[in-house]
Scaffold this active site. Structure first.
Site, PDB file in Angstrom:
ATOM      1  N   HIS A   1      -3.396   4.275  -2.587  1.00 54.93           N
ATOM      2  CA  HIS A   1      -4.381   3.391  -1.948  1.00 54.93           C
ATOM      3  C   HIS A   1      -5.051   4.096  -0.767  1.00 54.93           C
ATOM      4  CE1 HIS A   1      -1.400   0.278  -3.526  1.00 54.93           C
ATOM      5  NE2 HIS A   1      -2.520  -0.102  -4.101  1.00 54.93           N
TER       6      HIS A   1
ATOM      7  N   LEU B   1       0.813  -1.216   0.000  1.00 59.75           N
ATOM      8  CA  LEU B   1       0.000   0.000   0.000  1.00 59.75           C
ATOM      9  C   LEU B   1       0.850   1.272   0.000  1.00 59.75           C
ATOM     10  CD1 LEU B   1      -2.728  -1.108   2.574  1.00 59.75           C
ATOM     11  CD2 LEU B   1      -2.774  -1.288   0.067  1.00 59.75           C
ATOM     12  N   HIS B   2       0.360   2.271  -0.720  1.00 58.66           N
ATOM     13  CA  HIS B   2       0.999   3.581  -0.771  1.00 58.66           C
ATOM     14  C   HIS B   2      -0.084   4.649  -0.665  1.00 58.66           C
ATOM     15  CE1 HIS B   2      -0.468   3.634  -4.866  1.00 58.66           C
ATOM     16  NE2 HIS B   2       0.259   2.565  -5.177  1.00 58.66           N
ATOM     17  N   GLU B   3       0.331   5.906  -0.750  1.00 53.70           N
ATOM     18  CA  GLU B   3      -0.594   7.023  -0.553  1.00 53.70           C
ATOM     19  C   GLU B   3      -1.765   6.996  -1.539  1.00 53.70           C
ATOM     20  OE1 GLU B   3      -2.256   9.989   1.393  1.00 53.70           O
ATOM     21  OE2 GLU B   3      -0.473   8.932   2.105  1.00 53.70           O
TER      22      GLU B   3
END
Ligand code: AMP
Length: 279
Positions: A38, A34-36
């Site tokens: 998501h 996950l990253h920003e």
């Protein structure tokens, strides 16, 4: 605190309880790492619902035989921490055998949109996406589901899926989240090594050049050529496709708005990006 479930029956029970309590169910499907980007979708889901479900499942059905399924980045502990911090109520992390038990053969055929652009370079990809999303929709039965515009063709496939198979689910689309230098966030960006990270900015720079060409000329061919030339002239970048299409039909744009889409390989990493432009 966040509830974590891995079994289909536990998912149905937990979401069922929330639904019975009158809560509006929002759903964000992901493949983890996950990253920003998501997290922005999770925040959107939280704003529009009052019980947020996130799935984390690296769906084997949407990967081709020579793609990165086995080395796709996975970090469950970090992902769950980020989900909790973002206020997600329920995380669903099914095992592969729970989603696709022995003998599962039914898939969703998405028709012609599955054969162009991403679908042309990745045969079977959108059937894999549509199949897993249909399964997840049947398991979660959300009121709404949130997807990112980063995967523009995927959004079109999901809208078509919802319409054609009569899912009673509102589809919400979140904008592309980018790094400070405008590289679109992607779980695959961690593959970029050394100078590849800077070379990867060619994708959005090609889109911007294409946007200028579209506003100036309104010509599909010229716009596509500008983006192709840009990518082909960018060191370390191997062109996949550069196209200008109608944002809804994904056929040639007829009107004012064009969806510009690019795919390219930077080193061994395949990246995509897109930009909607109006004249
Ligand atoms: P993935 O985990 O790559 O399957 O992506 C899960 C969801 O996050 C999809 O709806 C993607 O379109 C979305 N997404 C991925 N990257 C971004 C981004 N940079 N900005 C916004 N949404 C994104």
């Amino acid at each position: 605190v966040i509830e974590v479930v891995r079994e289909l029956a536990d998912l149905r029970r937990a979401v069922g309880e929330a639904r019975s309590a009158g809560r509006r169910i929002g759903f964000v499907p992901t493949m983890g790492a996950l990253h920003e980007g998501h997290l922005s979708l999770m925040r959107l889901a939280r704003q529009r619902s009052d019980f947020t479900v996130v799935s984390i499942f690296v769906n084997p059905l949407q990967f081709g035989p020579s793609e990165d399924l086995d080395r796709y980045p996975r970090d469950e502990e970090r992902d769950l921490h980020l989900c909790e911090e973002t206020g997600v109520d329920l995380a669903f992390l099914p095992r592969r055998a729970a989603m696709y038990p022995e003998g599962a053969v039914t898939t969703v055929d998405v028709g012609p949109i599955g054969d162009v652009l991403e679908g042309a370079e990745r045969p079977g990809h959108f059937a894999g996406v549509a199949t897993v999303v249909a399964k997840l929709f049947n398991l979660v039965e959300p009121h709404l589901a949130v997807f990112g515009r980063k995967d523009a063709q995927q959004v079109a496939v999901i809208r078509q899926l919802v319409r054609d198979l009569s899912f009673d689910i509102e589809i919400i689309v979140g904008d592309i989240v980018r790094e400070a230098d405008d590289l679109a966030l992607s779980s695959r960006n961690v593959y970029l090594r050394g100078e590849e990270r800077a070379q990867a900015t060619a994708l959005h720079r090609a889109l911007r050049a294409g946007g200028e060409a579209w506003r100036r000329s309104g010509e599909v061919e010229e716009t596509e050529q500008v983006m192709k030339d840009f990518l082909e002239g960018s060191p370390g970048v191997e062109l996949g496709y550069a196209r200008a299409v109608d944002p809804i039909s994904f056929l040639h744009p007829a009107g004012e708005a064009a969806l510009l889409l690019v795919a390219a390989r930077v080193g061994a990493t395949r990246l995509i990006d897109n930009l909607t432009v109006t004249r």
